[in-house]
Write a protein that holds these residues in place. Sequence first.
Motif, PDB file in Angstrom:
ATOM      1  N   SER A 120       5.033   7.340  -5.897  1.00  8.01           N
ATOM      2  CA  SER A 120       4.921   8.132  -7.117  1.00  8.01           C
ATOM      3  C   SER A 120       5.482   9.538  -6.930  1.00  8.01           C
ATOM      4  O   SER A 120       6.113  10.086  -7.844  1.00  8.01           O
TER       5      SER A 120
ATOM      6  N   THR B 228       0.804  -1.218   0.000  1.00 10.06           N
ATOM      7  CA  THR B 228       0.000   0.000   0.000  1.00 10.06           C
ATOM      8  C   THR B 228       0.839   1.272   0.000  1.00 10.06           C
ATOM      9  O   THR B 228       0.290   2.356  -0.005  1.00 10.06           O
TER      10      THR B 228
ATOM     11  N   ASP C  91       2.904   4.210  -1.595  1.00 13.55           N
ATOM     12  CA  ASP C  91       2.915   4.868  -2.901  1.00 13.55           C
ATOM     13  C   ASP C  91       4.167   5.730  -3.021  1.00 13.55           C
ATOM     14  O   ASP C  91       4.350   6.681  -2.270  1.00 13.55           O
TER      15      ASP C  91
END
Length: 51
Positions: free
Chosen positions: A36, A32, A34
């Motif tokens: 980015s 889970t 992230d």
Amino acid sequence: MAIAIKSIPVLKNKAAANFTTKVTENSARRSTVDFSKQTSIASKILAKAKL
């Protein structure tokens, strides 16, 4: 002098079942994160440095 090799502990019965359930729960939550935002920042830095 040799160092004695320790035996590997083995989980049995309830402890093994609890361990298995916790492993499955934690492995489901593991993905889970992230990254980015960090990836975009790193690509901007590399583009600026022309690498």
